[in-house]
Design a protein around this motif. Structure first.
Motif, PDB file in Angstrom:
ATOM      1  N   ASP A  37       0.885  -1.293   0.147  1.00  0.00           N
ATOM      2  CA  ASP A  37       0.065   0.096   0.010  1.00  0.00           C
ATOM      3  C   ASP A  37       0.947   1.240  -0.026  1.00  0.00           C
ATOM      4  OD1 ASP A  37      -1.858   1.904   0.371  1.00  0.00           O
ATOM      5  OD2 ASP A  37      -2.804   1.002   2.210  1.00  0.00           O
ATOM      6  N   ALA A  38       1.168   1.895  -1.121  1.00  0.00           N
ATOM      7  CA  ALA A  38       1.834   3.263  -1.291  1.00  0.00           C
ATOM      8  C   ALA A  38       1.171   4.282  -0.646  1.00  0.00           C
ATOM      9  CB  ALA A  38       2.176   3.492  -2.711  1.00  0.00           C
ATOM     10  N   SER A  39      -0.149   4.332  -0.460  1.00  0.00           N
ATOM     11  CA  SER A  39      -0.681   5.220   0.182  1.00  0.00           C
ATOM     12  C   SER A  39      -1.750   5.100   1.393  1.00  0.00           C
ATOM     13  CB  SER A  39      -1.777   6.127  -0.724  1.00  0.00           C
ATOM     14  OG  SER A  39      -0.795   6.807  -1.778  1.00  0.00           O
ATOM     15  N   PRO A  40      -0.851   4.586   2.475  1.00  0.00           N
ATOM     16  CA  PRO A  40      -1.607   3.736   3.769  1.00  0.00           C
ATOM     17  C   PRO A  40      -2.596   4.948   4.404  1.00  0.00           C
ATOM     18  CG  PRO A  40       0.412   4.048   4.417  1.00  0.00           C
ATOM     19  CD  PRO A  40       0.623   4.410   2.653  1.00  0.00           C
ATOM     20  N   PRO A  41      -3.480   4.776   5.066  1.00  0.00           N
ATOM     21  CA  PRO A  41      -4.405   5.539   5.787  1.00  0.00           C
ATOM     22  C   PRO A  41      -3.332   6.096   6.952  1.00  0.00           C
ATOM     23  CG  PRO A  41      -5.227   3.428   6.127  1.00  0.00           C
ATOM     24  CD  PRO A  41      -4.038   3.327   5.233  1.00  0.00           C
ATOM     25  N   GLU A  42      -3.896   7.385   7.264  1.00  0.00           N
ATOM     26  CA  GLU A  42      -3.293   8.154   8.331  1.00  0.00           C
ATOM     27  C   GLU A  42      -3.063   7.277   9.605  1.00  0.00           C
ATOM     28  OE1 GLU A  42      -0.581  11.072   9.465  1.00  0.00           O
ATOM     29  OE2 GLU A  42      -1.602  10.837   7.450  1.00  0.00           O
ATOM     30  N   ALA A  43      -4.183   6.472   9.985  1.00  0.00           N
ATOM     31  CA  ALA A  43      -4.126   5.798  11.146  1.00  0.00           C
ATOM     32  C   ALA A  43      -2.943   4.784  11.314  1.00  0.00           C
ATOM     33  CB  ALA A  43      -5.310   4.819  11.394  1.00  0.00           C
TER      34      ALA A  43
END
Length: 64
Positions: A37-43
């Motif tokens: 995941d190159a853009s993981p969630p901020e969490a």
């Protein structure tokens, strides 16, 4: 957050997988990092930053 990996630097230590296994994995053929995941969630920010910090080859770059 944007995550990048440098496969030429990666040594397959697997520390990134231990820190964030939903973002990083290791390829079966050579053990190098596989970015899931190159853009993981901020969490997941703290774990992804930790993965980058503990990478012995400095192969993970996190951009905001």
């Amino acid at each position: 957050m944007r995550v990048e990996v440098d496969l030429e630097k990666c040594v397959g230590a697997g520390q990134c997988v231990l820190a964030a296994d939903d973002v990083f994995d290791q390829r079966e053929e050579d053990g190098l990092v596989d970015l899931l995941d190159a853009s993981p969630p901020e969490a997941r920010s703290a774990d992804v930053r930790h993965a980058a910090a503990v990478c012995p080859a400095a192969a993970i770059l996190v951009r905001d």
